[in-house]
Design an enzyme around this catalytic site. Sequence first.
Site, PDB file in Angstrom:
ATOM      1  N   GLY A  19       1.002  -1.106   0.055  1.00  0.00           N
ATOM      2  CA  GLY A  19      -0.111   0.031   0.005  1.00  0.00           C
ATOM      3  C   GLY A  19       0.961   1.316   0.023  1.00  0.00           C
ATOM      4  N   GLY A  22       3.059   1.887   3.370  1.00  0.00           N
ATOM      5  CA  GLY A  22       3.923   0.541   3.669  1.00  0.00           C
ATOM      6  C   GLY A  22       4.901   0.291   2.687  1.00  0.00           C
ATOM      7  N   LEU A  44      -3.095  -7.894  -1.110  1.00  0.00           N
ATOM      8  CA  LEU A  44      -2.946  -7.079  -2.550  1.00  0.00           C
ATOM      9  C   LEU A  44      -4.865  -7.079  -2.753  1.00  0.00           C
ATOM     10  CD1 LEU A  44      -0.706  -8.772  -4.966  1.00  0.00           C
ATOM     11  CD2 LEU A  44      -0.260  -6.934  -3.717  1.00  0.00           C
ATOM     12  N   ASP A  68      -3.200 -13.153   3.573  1.00  0.00           N
ATOM     13  CA  ASP A  68      -3.916 -12.377   4.350  1.00  0.00           C
ATOM     14  C   ASP A  68      -3.747 -12.121   5.868  1.00  0.00           C
ATOM     15  OD1 ASP A  68      -6.524 -11.627   5.639  1.00  0.00           O
ATOM     16  OD2 ASP A  68      -7.641 -12.010   3.967  1.00  0.00           O
ATOM     17  N   THR A 133      -4.166   5.782  13.818  1.00  0.00           N
ATOM     18  CA  THR A 133      -4.602   7.041  12.957  1.00  0.00           C
ATOM     19  C   THR A 133      -4.917   8.268  13.893  1.00  0.00           C
ATOM     20  OG1 THR A 133      -6.055   8.017  11.737  1.00  0.00           O
ATOM     21  CG2 THR A 133      -6.511   6.050  12.300  1.00  0.00           C
ATOM     22  N   ASP A 134      -4.826   9.334  13.577  1.00  0.00           N
ATOM     23  CA  ASP A 134      -5.176  10.663  14.356  1.00  0.00           C
ATOM     24  C   ASP A 134      -6.951  10.605  14.136  1.00  0.00           C
ATOM     25  OD1 ASP A 134      -5.769  11.328  11.538  1.00  0.00           O
ATOM     26  OD2 ASP A 134      -5.015  13.343  12.020  1.00  0.00           O
ATOM     27  N   GLU A 135      -7.385   9.808  13.469  1.00  0.00           N
ATOM     28  CA  GLU A 135      -8.925   9.836  13.287  1.00  0.00           C
ATOM     29  C   GLU A 135      -9.561   9.090  14.291  1.00  0.00           C
ATOM     30  OE1 GLU A 135     -10.537   9.241   9.519  1.00  0.00           O
ATOM     31  OE2 GLU A 135      -8.445   9.660   8.514  1.00  0.00           O
ATOM     32  N   TYR A 157     -14.573   3.491   9.347  1.00  0.00           N
ATOM     33  CA  TYR A 157     -13.245   3.435   9.521  1.00  0.00           C
ATOM     34  C   TYR A 157     -12.349   3.952  10.644  1.00  0.00           C
ATOM     35  CZ  TYR A 157      -8.269   4.733   8.641  1.00  0.00           C
ATOM     36  OH  TYR A 157      -7.076   4.912   8.935  1.00  0.00           O
ATOM     37  N   LYS A 161     -10.328   1.386  13.378  1.00  0.00           N
ATOM     38  CA  LYS A 161      -9.091   1.623  13.696  1.00  0.00           C
ATOM     39  C   LYS A 161      -9.130   1.870  15.315  1.00  0.00           C
ATOM     40  CE  LYS A 161      -5.881   2.150  11.419  1.00  0.00           C
ATOM     41  NZ  LYS A 161      -4.756   1.123  10.964  1.00  0.00           N
ATOM     42  N   PRO A 212     -13.963  17.063  -7.132  1.00  0.00           N
ATOM     43  CA  PRO A 212     -15.023  17.200  -6.173  1.00  0.00           C
ATOM     44  C   PRO A 212     -14.824  17.624  -4.666  1.00  0.00           C
ATOM     45  CG  PRO A 212     -14.228  15.004  -6.517  1.00  0.00           C
ATOM     46  CD  PRO A 212     -13.395  16.010  -7.265  1.00  0.00           C
ATOM     47  N   ASN A 256      -9.163  21.906   3.069  1.00  0.00           N
ATOM     48  CA  ASN A 256      -9.132  21.249   1.495  1.00  0.00           C
ATOM     49  C   ASN A 256      -9.112  22.327   0.427  1.00  0.00           C
ATOM     50  OD1 ASN A 256      -9.296  18.954   3.049  1.00  0.00           O
ATOM     51  ND2 ASN A 256     -11.456  18.693   2.862  1.00  0.00           N
TER      52      ASN A 256
HETATM   53  P1  NAD Z   1      -3.467   1.614   1.827  1.00  0.00           P
HETATM   54  O1  NAD Z   1      -4.950   1.592   1.780  1.00  0.00           O
HETATM   55  O2  NAD Z   1      -2.725   2.463   0.652  1.00  0.00           O
HETATM   56  O3  NAD Z   1      -2.655   0.341   1.854  1.00  0.00           O
HETATM   57  C1  NAD Z   1      -3.237  -0.962   2.741  1.00  0.00           C
HETATM   58  C2  NAD Z   1      -2.464  -2.076   2.448  1.00  0.00           C
HETATM   59  O4  NAD Z   1      -2.995  -3.133   3.170  1.00  0.00           O
HETATM   60  C3  NAD Z   1      -2.879  -2.454   0.945  1.00  0.00           C
HETATM   61  O5  NAD Z   1      -1.619  -2.829   0.265  1.00  0.00           O
HETATM   62  C4  NAD Z   1      -3.675  -3.692   1.144  1.00  0.00           C
HETATM   63  O6  NAD Z   1      -3.707  -4.453  -0.037  1.00  0.00           O
HETATM   64  C5  NAD Z   1      -3.292  -4.406   2.309  1.00  0.00           C
HETATM   65  N1  NAD Z   1      -4.352  -5.129   2.949  1.00  0.00           N
HETATM   66  C6  NAD Z   1      -5.466  -4.825   3.205  1.00  0.00           C
HETATM   67  N2  NAD Z   1      -6.153  -5.844   3.861  1.00  0.00           N
HETATM   68  C7  NAD Z   1      -5.398  -6.854   4.174  1.00  0.00           C
HETATM   69  C8  NAD Z   1      -5.122  -8.102   4.740  1.00  0.00           C
HETATM   70  N3  NAD Z   1      -6.396  -8.557   5.323  1.00  0.00           N
HETATM   71  N4  NAD Z   1      -4.122  -8.802   4.857  1.00  0.00           N
HETATM   72  C9  NAD Z   1      -3.012  -8.134   4.162  1.00  0.00           C
HETATM   73  N5  NAD Z   1      -2.968  -7.086   3.603  1.00  0.00           N
HETATM   74  C10 NAD Z   1      -4.059  -6.266   3.466  1.00  0.00           C
HETATM   75  O7  NAD Z   1      -3.312   2.208   3.243  1.00  0.00           O
HETATM   76  P2  NAD Z   1      -2.240   3.398   3.620  1.00  0.00           P
HETATM   77  O8  NAD Z   1      -2.791   4.811   3.453  1.00  0.00           O
HETATM   78  O9  NAD Z   1      -0.783   2.782   3.272  1.00  0.00           O
HETATM   79  O10 NAD Z   1      -2.074   3.092   5.371  1.00  0.00           O
HETATM   80  C11 NAD Z   1      -1.278   2.340   6.019  1.00  0.00           C
HETATM   81  C12 NAD Z   1      -2.000   2.447   7.367  1.00  0.00           C
HETATM   82  O11 NAD Z   1      -1.603   3.653   7.885  1.00  0.00           O
HETATM   83  C13 NAD Z   1      -3.266   2.022   7.803  1.00  0.00           C
HETATM   84  O12 NAD Z   1      -3.332   1.077   8.941  1.00  0.00           O
HETATM   85  C14 NAD Z   1      -3.860   3.143   7.808  1.00  0.00           C
HETATM   86  O13 NAD Z   1      -4.910   3.130   8.581  1.00  0.00           O
HETATM   87  C15 NAD Z   1      -2.640   4.054   8.634  1.00  0.00           C
HETATM   88  N6  NAD Z   1      -3.069   5.436   8.362  1.00  0.00           N
HETATM   89  C16 NAD Z   1      -2.945   6.087   7.051  1.00  0.00           C
HETATM   90  C17 NAD Z   1      -2.950   7.451   6.947  1.00  0.00           C
HETATM   91  C18 NAD Z   1      -2.865   8.078   5.491  1.00  0.00           C
HETATM   92  O14 NAD Z   1      -3.297   9.149   5.536  1.00  0.00           O
HETATM   93  N7  NAD Z   1      -2.849   7.181   4.484  1.00  0.00           N
HETATM   94  C19 NAD Z   1      -3.011   8.345   8.048  1.00  0.00           C
HETATM   95  C20 NAD Z   1      -2.886   7.657   9.313  1.00  0.00           C
HETATM   96  C21 NAD Z   1      -2.898   6.281   9.385  1.00  0.00           C
HETATM   97  P1  TYD Z   2      -9.247  11.501   2.481  1.00  0.00           P
HETATM   98  O1  TYD Z   2      -8.083  11.689   1.581  1.00  0.00           O
HETATM   99  O2  TYD Z   2     -10.286  10.794   2.113  1.00  0.00           O
HETATM  100  O3  TYD Z   2      -8.774  11.450   4.083  1.00  0.00           O
HETATM  101  P2  TYD Z   2      -9.410  11.477   5.357  1.00  0.00           P
HETATM  102  O4  TYD Z   2     -10.830  11.558   5.187  1.00  0.00           O
HETATM  103  O5  TYD Z   2      -9.132   9.933   6.199  1.00  0.00           O
HETATM  104  O6  TYD Z   2      -8.877  12.507   6.086  1.00  0.00           O
HETATM  105  O7  TYD Z   2     -10.070  12.976   2.442  1.00  0.00           O
HETATM  106  C1  TYD Z   2      -9.083  14.220   3.229  1.00  0.00           C
HETATM  107  C2  TYD Z   2     -10.045  15.432   3.093  1.00  0.00           C
HETATM  108  O8  TYD Z   2     -10.529  15.772   1.687  1.00  0.00           O
HETATM  109  C3  TYD Z   2     -11.495  15.208   3.876  1.00  0.00           C
HETATM  110  O9  TYD Z   2     -11.836  16.391   4.402  1.00  0.00           O
HETATM  111  C4  TYD Z   2     -12.423  14.624   2.758  1.00  0.00           C
HETATM  112  C5  TYD Z   2     -12.037  15.633   1.595  1.00  0.00           C
HETATM  113  N1  TYD Z   2     -12.327  14.997   0.446  1.00  0.00           N
HETATM  114  C6  TYD Z   2     -12.946  16.017  -0.681  1.00  0.00           C
HETATM  115  O10 TYD Z   2     -13.274  16.924  -0.217  1.00  0.00           O
HETATM  116  N2  TYD Z   2     -13.277  15.256  -1.917  1.00  0.00           N
HETATM  117  C7  TYD Z   2     -12.886  13.973  -2.192  1.00  0.00           C
HETATM  118  O11 TYD Z   2     -13.164  13.601  -3.281  1.00  0.00           O
HETATM  119  C8  TYD Z   2     -12.106  13.337  -1.270  1.00  0.00           C
HETATM  120  C9  TYD Z   2     -11.771  11.938  -1.535  1.00  0.00           C
HETATM  121  C10 TYD Z   2     -11.854  13.739  -0.067  1.00  0.00           C
END
Ligand code: NAD
Ligand code: TYD
Length: 345
Positions: A19, A22, A44, A68, A133-135, A157, A161, A212, A256
């Site tokens: 992902g 990662g 994947l 998995d 996550t901060d969420e 979500y 988490k 959007p 945003n």
């Molecule tokens: P992503 O959606 O890009 O990637 C997730 C990965 O997990 C994918 O490669 C997917 O194939 C794999 N996966 C999903 N289910 C699986 C399973 N059952 N077994 C094995 N692999 C599996 O996610 P990301 O944005 O890279 O986020 C990674 C982590 O960081 C997550 O735990 C997310 O909650 C956390 N996080 C992300 C953000 C962000 O802004 N992206 C912020 C804070 C925390």
């Molecule tokens: P997102 O990337 O989905 O992260 P998260 O909701 O986990 O913080 O969205 C970031 C911010 O952007 C969130 O306030 C929702 C907004 N957003 C849009 O306005 N339009 C979009 O199409 C998407 C995907 C997100």
Amino acid sequence: MAETRSLEGKTLLVTGGAGFIGSNFIHYLLKNYPRTKVINLDKLTYAGNLDNLKDIEKDPRYEFIHGDIRDRKLVQEVFKRVQGVVHFAAETHVDRSILDAGEFILTDVFGTFVLLDTLKSAPQVEFFLHISTDEVYGSREKGYFKEDASLSPSSPYAASKAGADRLAYAYFVTYNLPIIILRPSNNFGPFQYPEKFIPLFVTNALEAKPLPLYGKGTNVRDWLYVEDNCRAIDIVIQKGKLGEVYNIGANNEVANITIAEKIVSLLEKPRSLFHFVPDRLGHDKRYALDCRKIHALGWKPEREFEEALALTVRWYQENPEWWKKIKERSLEFKTFYEEYYRNRK
Ligand code: NAD
Ligand code: TYD
């Protein structure tokens, strides 16, 4: 007192390494620790993409296992071979969780349970970093969440988490396992699936498609460049205290609409691409973290936001073959999502 651990010479399991974060973390590890090996366990899903790791797929220090995290037998076998675990694997898109939360519970909560339970019988594993996550804190208008704030997640979500986050803590308290929990803010950078806000807007703008904006575009996130997040994970592995939670934020709050303005300006596209659409259900207004705890370990973000955003925009501009392959599929979900909102009473 901070503890000290070393990554050099170890074999690490990275879950969800195909992902966004990662794969950036695997690149970071292999680049910075020449004697460290990585096993990437990834199912994947639609979000997992081996193209993210093409340049290192033949590196003898890297191994990919297609599987998995809920497969207990497989996880037990892999855990025997590693000294550390960094757990990213999850379903991660809030909009998808609003339409169907099932997989979020099954992977984010149950999948984390399988890993934690396996950790009980893997005494050679020196650390297990749970990426939360901060969420999990929910939204707040003013002020900042410290690590001991109560959790009030508001999307399916974030709730899944939060369940995983507290389960990880419970396994530390109950079984004294070497667990540390990280709560990063919104990451951005290369290899982010183009359903998330920044890569969606950049790739749409490049194709002159509408951008959007949910509601009035005034929701605020604390944007963190993924490379800075990878460095933070590294520092917590080295110096973080077991059983503790660490916020990771950049103190970089941006609305945003401001990001959308910066993206169109960097790409020299018109503001007329902005398209205000119905707001996300339960849309969190603002996330904001107090990060003094991780600052005390010696980490702070290195990239300025403007510079990091420009680098990110340029990366998508220069790598259309990476995102064009997966974009169509991500837009299928977007169409489905918009239909759902149109048909709501
Ligand atoms: P992503 O959606 O890009 O990637 C997730 C990965 O997990 C994918 O490669 C997917 O194939 C794999 N996966 C999903 N289910 C699986 C399973 N059952 N077994 C094995 N692999 C599996 O996610 P990301 O944005 O890279 O986020 C990674 C982590 O960081 C997550 O735990 C997310 O909650 C956390 N996080 C992300 C953000 C962000 O802004 N992206 C912020 C804070 C925390
Ligand atoms: P997102 O990337 O989905 O992260 P998260 O909701 O986990 O913080 O969205 C970031 C911010 O952007 C969130 O306030 C929702 C907004 N957003 C849009 O306005 N339009 C979009 O199409 C998407 C995907 C997100």
